[in-house]
Design a protein around this motif. Structure first.
Motif, PDB file in Angstrom:
ATOM      1  N   GLU A 143     -60.741  66.270  26.589  1.00 17.51           N
ATOM      2  CA  GLU A 143     -61.740  65.634  25.716  1.00 17.51           C
ATOM      3  C   GLU A 143     -61.805  66.378  24.389  1.00 17.51           C
ATOM      4  OE1 GLU A 143     -66.432  64.515  26.208  1.00 17.51           O
ATOM      5  OE2 GLU A 143     -65.163  64.424  28.000  1.00 17.51           O
ATOM      6  N   ALA A 144     -61.826  65.612  23.293  1.00 22.01           N
ATOM      7  CA  ALA A 144     -61.865  66.217  21.955  1.00 22.01           C
ATOM      8  C   ALA A 144     -63.244  66.817  21.697  1.00 22.01           C
ATOM      9  CB  ALA A 144     -61.540  65.171  20.898  1.00 22.01           C
ATOM     10  N   LEU A 145     -63.264  68.052  21.188  1.00 21.64           N
ATOM     11  CA  LEU A 145     -64.521  68.757  20.915  1.00 21.64           C
ATOM     12  C   LEU A 145     -64.807  68.880  19.426  1.00 21.64           C
ATOM     13  CD1 LEU A 145     -64.131  71.686  23.481  1.00 21.64           C
ATOM     14  CD2 LEU A 145     -65.290  69.506  23.823  1.00 21.64           C
ATOM     15  N   GLY A 146     -63.795  68.591  18.596  1.00 19.22           N
ATOM     16  CA  GLY A 146     -63.993  68.700  17.149  1.00 19.22           C
ATOM     17  C   GLY A 146     -62.687  68.998  16.442  1.00 19.22           C
ATOM     18  N   ARG A 147     -62.734  69.061  15.118  1.00 18.37           N
ATOM     19  CA  ARG A 147     -61.556  69.348  14.304  1.00 18.37           C
ATOM     20  C   ARG A 147     -61.459  70.854  14.060  1.00 18.37           C
ATOM     21  NH1 ARG A 147     -58.037  65.504  13.632  1.00 18.37           N
ATOM     22  NH2 ARG A 147     -57.630  65.969  11.457  1.00 18.37           N
ATOM     23  N   THR A 148     -60.227  71.358  13.942  1.00 16.73           N
ATOM     24  CA  THR A 148     -60.059  72.801  13.732  1.00 16.73           C
ATOM     25  C   THR A 148     -60.618  73.260  12.386  1.00 16.73           C
ATOM     26  OG1 THR A 148     -57.819  72.367  12.954  1.00 16.73           O
ATOM     27  CG2 THR A 148     -58.043  73.043  15.242  1.00 16.73           C
ATOM     28  N   CYS A 149     -60.780  72.324  11.437  1.00 16.14           N
ATOM     29  CA  CYS A 149     -61.355  72.724  10.147  1.00 16.14           C
ATOM     30  C   CYS A 149     -62.867  72.950  10.268  1.00 16.14           C
ATOM     31  CB  CYS A 149     -61.054  71.685   9.061  1.00 16.14           C
ATOM     32  SG  CYS A 149     -61.584  70.026   9.486  1.00 16.14           S
ATOM     33  N   ASP A 150     -63.482  72.390  11.332  1.00 18.63           N
ATOM     34  CA  ASP A 150     -64.933  72.507  11.505  1.00 18.63           C
ATOM     35  C   ASP A 150     -65.345  73.529  12.569  1.00 18.63           C
ATOM     36  OD1 ASP A 150     -65.271  70.395   9.669  1.00 18.63           O
ATOM     37  OD2 ASP A 150     -64.979  68.914  11.262  1.00 18.63           O
ATOM     38  N   VAL A 151     -64.522  73.671  13.623  1.00 22.58           N
ATOM     39  CA  VAL A 151     -64.883  74.559  14.735  1.00 22.58           C
ATOM     40  C   VAL A 151     -63.685  75.395  15.165  1.00 22.58           C
ATOM     41  CG1 VAL A 151     -66.724  73.078  15.653  1.00 22.58           C
ATOM     42  CG2 VAL A 151     -64.383  72.764  16.456  1.00 22.58           C
ATOM     43  N   LYS A 152     -63.981  76.521  15.815  1.00 22.28           N
ATOM     44  CA  LYS A 152     -62.938  77.362  16.404  1.00 22.28           C
ATOM     45  C   LYS A 152     -62.940  77.144  17.908  1.00 22.28           C
ATOM     46  CE  LYS A 152     -64.424  81.326  14.784  1.00 22.28           C
ATOM     47  NZ  LYS A 152     -64.537  82.749  14.455  1.00 22.28           N
ATOM     48  N   ALA A 153     -61.751  77.261  18.524  1.00 19.69           N
ATOM     49  CA  ALA A 153     -61.649  77.102  19.973  1.00 19.69           C
ATOM     50  C   ALA A 153     -62.051  78.398  20.659  1.00 19.69           C
ATOM     51  CB  ALA A 153     -60.223  76.714  20.359  1.00 19.69           C
ATOM     52  N   GLY A 154     -63.007  78.312  21.587  1.00 19.55           N
ATOM     53  CA  GLY A 154     -63.428  79.469  22.371  1.00 19.55           C
ATOM     54  C   GLY A 154     -62.948  79.330  23.798  1.00 19.55           C
ATOM     55  N   ARG A 155     -63.635  79.984  24.724  1.00 19.91           N
ATOM     56  CA  ARG A 155     -63.259  79.915  26.143  1.00 19.91           C
ATOM     57  C   ARG A 155     -63.337  78.476  26.638  1.00 19.91           C
ATOM     58  NH1 ARG A 155     -66.778  84.053  29.463  1.00 19.91           N
ATOM     59  NH2 ARG A 155     -65.802  82.833  31.092  1.00 19.91           N
ATOM     60  N   GLY A 156     -62.365  78.101  27.472  1.00 19.25           N
ATOM     61  CA  GLY A 156     -62.394  76.759  28.056  1.00 19.25           C
ATOM     62  C   GLY A 156     -61.990  75.660  27.110  1.00 19.25           C
ATOM     63  N   SER A 157     -61.416  76.046  25.963  1.00 20.99           N
ATOM     64  CA  SER A 157     -60.936  75.037  25.018  1.00 20.99           C
ATOM     65  C   SER A 157     -59.692  75.564  24.330  1.00 20.99           C
ATOM     66  CB  SER A 157     -62.021  74.717  23.979  1.00 20.99           C
ATOM     67  OG  SER A 157     -62.266  75.842  23.151  1.00 20.99           O
ATOM     68  N   TYR A 158     -58.972  74.672  23.672  1.00 18.44           N
ATOM     69  CA  TYR A 158     -57.780  75.097  22.933  1.00 18.44           C
ATOM     70  C   TYR A 158     -57.567  74.183  21.741  1.00 18.44           C
ATOM     71  CZ  TYR A 158     -55.311  71.182  25.144  1.00 18.44           C
ATOM     72  OH  TYR A 158     -54.921  69.929  25.550  1.00 18.44           O
ATOM     73  N   ALA A 159     -56.895  74.716  20.728  1.00 19.25           N
ATOM     74  CA  ALA A 159     -56.611  73.950  19.511  1.00 19.25           C
ATOM     75  C   ALA A 159     -55.205  73.381  19.590  1.00 19.25           C
ATOM     76  CB  ALA A 159     -56.748  74.851  18.284  1.00 19.25           C
ATOM     77  N   ALA A 160     -55.088  72.071  19.387  1.00 22.20           N
ATOM     78  CA  ALA A 160     -53.771  71.417  19.328  1.00 22.20           C
ATOM     79  C   ALA A 160     -53.356  71.367  17.861  1.00 22.20           C
ATOM     80  CB  ALA A 160     -53.850  70.018  19.916  1.00 22.20           C
ATOM     81  N   LEU A 161     -52.279  72.078  17.536  1.00 20.63           N
ATOM     82  CA  LEU A 161     -51.893  72.222  16.135  1.00 20.63           C
ATOM     83  C   LEU A 161     -51.298  70.945  15.552  1.00 20.63           C
ATOM     84  CD1 LEU A 161     -50.383  75.818  16.282  1.00 20.63           C
ATOM     85  CD2 LEU A 161     -52.688  75.119  15.641  1.00 20.63           C
ATOM     86  N   HIS A 162     -50.728  70.067  16.433  1.00 16.22           N
ATOM     87  CA  HIS A 162     -50.078  68.873  15.883  1.00 16.22           C
ATOM     88  C   HIS A 162     -51.073  67.882  15.279  1.00 16.22           C
ATOM     89  CE1 HIS A 162     -51.173  67.537  19.939  1.00 16.22           C
ATOM     90  NE2 HIS A 162     -51.133  66.295  19.471  1.00 16.22           N
ATOM     91  N   ASN A 163     -52.338  67.924  15.729  1.00 10.27           N
ATOM     92  CA  ASN A 163     -53.324  67.018  15.117  1.00 10.27           C
ATOM     93  C   ASN A 163     -54.621  67.736  14.733  1.00 10.27           C
ATOM     94  OD1 ASN A 163     -54.402  67.476  17.607  1.00 10.27           O
ATOM     95  ND2 ASN A 163     -54.515  65.336  18.249  1.00 10.27           N
ATOM     96  N   ASN A 164     -54.583  69.081  14.736  1.00 13.49           N
ATOM     97  CA  ASN A 164     -55.719  69.901  14.287  1.00 13.49           C
ATOM     98  C   ASN A 164     -57.029  69.544  14.988  1.00 13.49           C
ATOM     99  OD1 ASN A 164     -54.111  71.346  12.432  1.00 13.49           O
ATOM    100  ND2 ASN A 164     -54.258  69.660  10.971  1.00 13.49           N
ATOM    101  N   THR A 165     -56.930  69.361  16.308  1.00 11.56           N
ATOM    102  CA  THR A 165     -58.110  69.010  17.090  1.00 11.56           C
ATOM    103  C   THR A 165     -58.313  70.042  18.195  1.00 11.56           C
ATOM    104  OG1 THR A 165     -57.675  66.669  16.653  1.00 11.56           O
ATOM    105  CG2 THR A 165     -59.164  67.152  18.468  1.00 11.56           C
ATOM    106  N   VAL A 166     -59.576  70.359  18.468  1.00  6.82           N
ATOM    107  CA  VAL A 166     -59.916  71.262  19.573  1.00  6.82           C
ATOM    108  C   VAL A 166     -60.268  70.419  20.787  1.00  6.82           C
ATOM    109  CG1 VAL A 166     -61.508  73.064  20.377  1.00  6.82           C
ATOM    110  CG2 VAL A 166     -60.727  73.062  17.994  1.00  6.82           C
ATOM    111  N   TYR A 167     -59.638  70.748  21.942  1.00  9.58           N
ATOM    112  CA  TYR A 167     -59.861  70.000  23.180  1.00  9.58           C
ATOM    113  C   TYR A 167     -60.434  70.904  24.266  1.00  9.58           C
ATOM    114  CZ  TYR A 167     -56.771  66.358  21.281  1.00  9.58           C
ATOM    115  OH  TYR A 167     -56.200  65.388  20.500  1.00  9.58           O
ATOM    116  N   ALA A 168     -61.149  70.296  25.213  1.00  9.33           N
ATOM    117  CA  ALA A 168     -61.624  71.013  26.392  1.00  9.33           C
ATOM    118  C   ALA A 168     -60.449  71.210  27.344  1.00  9.33           C
ATOM    119  CB  ALA A 168     -62.722  70.213  27.086  1.00  9.33           C
TER     120      ALA A 168
END
Length: 197
Positions: free
Chosen positions: A14-39
């Motif tokens: 599930e998408a949690l936000g854009r990498t320009c707005d939030v940083k990925a913490g525990r239990g999430s990761y940033a997908a670099l191909h579309n700059n989105t943070v996912y659970a």
């Protein structure tokens, strides 16, 4: 009302936000191909504000498990998995360990034909690389779809680490592509992992 928003339940992928707005913490990761943070696990979404003196003023988003959970596969982690099904273009496997730790939830992985080995990708025969029941060491490439992770065995140290022969004995690797039954001497084809020396 703010508290209610903090306790939002999310699931893997599930998408949690854009990498320009939030940083990925525990239990999430940033997908670099579309700059989105996912659970990367099922749990509650939390947003942690940045420290006032931090040069990076993006809040950190994290997902905390709704129950006691073990390790979770993340892109880049090495996992041990048991092959459950082999098809023409992919093999599915149940992930058993992430690094040295065993998982507590069920995670499914897929090894696609193009991710079995690094060379002659178009000539890979899945049925000559894996069999159901094989134990493989693989690298997590990404969180795929429907709670399944895409796995790769395309490195020398990745691939089948343990396999049973048709006769039921634990086979011995004899080359990169073959394992031998110690009882019958029969050779079976596999994508063999190089043993750590």
């Amino acid at each position: 009302m703010e508290e209610e928003k903090e306790a939002e339940m999310v699931t893997p992928g599930e998408a949690l936000g854009r990498t320009c707005d939030v940083k990925a913490g525990r239990g999430s990761y940033a997908a670099l191909h579309n700059n989105t943070v996912y659970a990367s696990l099922t749990g509650f979404r939390r947003t942690i504000p940045p420290a006032s003196d931090s040069p990076d003023q993006r809040p950190t988003v994290e997902v905390t498990g709704h129950k006691a959970h073990g390790p979770v596969p993340e892109p880049g982690s090495v996992v041990i998995a048991r092959v459950t099904k082999v098809m023409a273009r992919s093999a599915s496997a149940d992930i058993m360990c992430v690094g040295p730790k065993s998982v507590r939830e069920k995670f499914t992985g897929f090894i696609r034909q193009q991710d079995v080995r690094a060379t002659e990708i178009d000539k890979v025969d899945m049925h000559l690389s894996f069999r159901p029941g094989d134990i493989v060491r693989a690298l997590v490439l990404s969180l795929g779809d429907a709670r399944a992770y895409f796995l790769s065995t395309a490195k020398n140290e990745l691939g089948v680490v343990s396999a049973e022969s048709i006769a039921g004995a634990t086979m011995v690797p004899v080359s990169w592509t073959e394992m031998q039954c110690p009882l019958t001497g029969q050779i079976e084809q596999r994508k063999v992992a190089k043993a750590a020396s």
